[in-house]
Design a protein around this motif. Structure first.
Motif, PDB file in Angstrom:
ATOM      1  N   LYS A 184     -31.959  14.390 -33.186  1.00  0.00           N
ATOM      2  CA  LYS A 184     -30.593  14.966 -32.937  1.00  0.00           C
ATOM      3  C   LYS A 184     -30.112  16.143 -33.977  1.00  0.00           C
ATOM      4  N   ASN A 185     -30.682  15.718 -35.350  1.00  0.00           N
ATOM      5  CA  ASN A 185     -30.230  16.961 -36.310  1.00  0.00           C
ATOM      6  C   ASN A 185     -31.275  16.724 -37.395  1.00  0.00           C
ATOM      7  N   SER A 186     -31.213  17.705 -38.348  1.00  0.00           N
ATOM      8  CA  SER A 186     -32.098  17.703 -39.464  1.00  0.00           C
ATOM      9  C   SER A 186     -31.833  16.291 -40.472  1.00  0.00           C
ATOM     10  N   ALA A 187     -30.916  15.927 -40.353  1.00  0.00           N
ATOM     11  CA  ALA A 187     -30.408  14.785 -41.336  1.00  0.00           C
ATOM     12  C   ALA A 187     -31.223  13.546 -40.809  1.00  0.00           C
ATOM     13  N   VAL A 188     -31.247  13.359 -39.449  1.00  0.00           N
ATOM     14  CA  VAL A 188     -32.173  12.197 -38.903  1.00  0.00           C
ATOM     15  C   VAL A 188     -33.583  12.485 -39.037  1.00  0.00           C
ATOM     16  N   PHE A 189     -33.925  13.609 -38.929  1.00  0.00           N
ATOM     17  CA  PHE A 189     -35.419  13.872 -39.013  1.00  0.00           C
ATOM     18  C   PHE A 189     -35.665  13.523 -40.745  1.00  0.00           C
ATOM     19  N   LYS A 190     -35.062  14.290 -41.587  1.00  0.00           N
ATOM     20  CA  LYS A 190     -35.368  13.862 -43.030  1.00  0.00           C
ATOM     21  C   LYS A 190     -35.134  12.442 -43.463  1.00  0.00           C
ATOM     22  N   GLU A 191     -34.387  11.634 -42.935  1.00  0.00           N
ATOM     23  CA  GLU A 191     -34.290  10.375 -43.209  1.00  0.00           C
ATOM     24  C   GLU A 191     -35.607   9.605 -42.816  1.00  0.00           C
ATOM     25  N   LEU A 192     -36.094   9.775 -41.565  1.00  0.00           N
ATOM     26  CA  LEU A 192     -37.503   9.289 -41.296  1.00  0.00           C
ATOM     27  C   LEU A 192     -38.557   9.989 -42.162  1.00  0.00           C
ATOM     28  N   TRP A 193     -38.396  11.243 -42.197  1.00  0.00           N
ATOM     29  CA  TRP A 193     -39.540  11.744 -42.709  1.00  0.00           C
ATOM     30  C   TRP A 193     -39.822  11.468 -44.269  1.00  0.00           C
TER      31      TRP A 193
END
Length: 105
Positions: free
Chosen positions: A73-82
């Protein structure tokens, strides 16, 4: 988020600016010793301009063959998973699981 800020955001996650065969600048990261890598782009296939855009994580083999992708959905969602995983292998596994659970290809 300015271009410098988005660059800093993804550099902090281990990504760096890289040029594609099409001459586009995107974020890239090498994931295995053999040379498997990922490119991170916006939905248009270019470098994200801000943290609220949809993000596409595309996984490639060492010989530049596309294998699969997952959208966020956005960079924050990616960062949390990463950042929730410690190794490159665990991060890829987490993205694969996320992709399966949400059917985001």
């Amino acid at each position: 988020m300015s271009n410098n800020t988005i660059l800093e955001f993804y550099e902090a996650l281990g990504f760096e600016e890289t040029e594609t065969d099409d001459g586009l600048i995107v974020f890239g990261i090498e994931l295995t010793q053999e040379g498997s890598y990922a490119l991170l782009t916006d939905a248009e296939g270019t470098m994200p301009k801000n943290a609220t855009q949809e993000i596409i994580f595309a996984y490639y083999t060492p010989d530049d063959s596309f294998l699969w992708s997952a959208s966020f959905k956005n960079s924050a969602v990616f960062k949390e998973l990463w950042t929730g995983a410690q190794t490159a292998e665990a991060r890829v596994d987490a993205i694969v699981q996320y992709r399966k659970e949400r059917e985001v290809f």
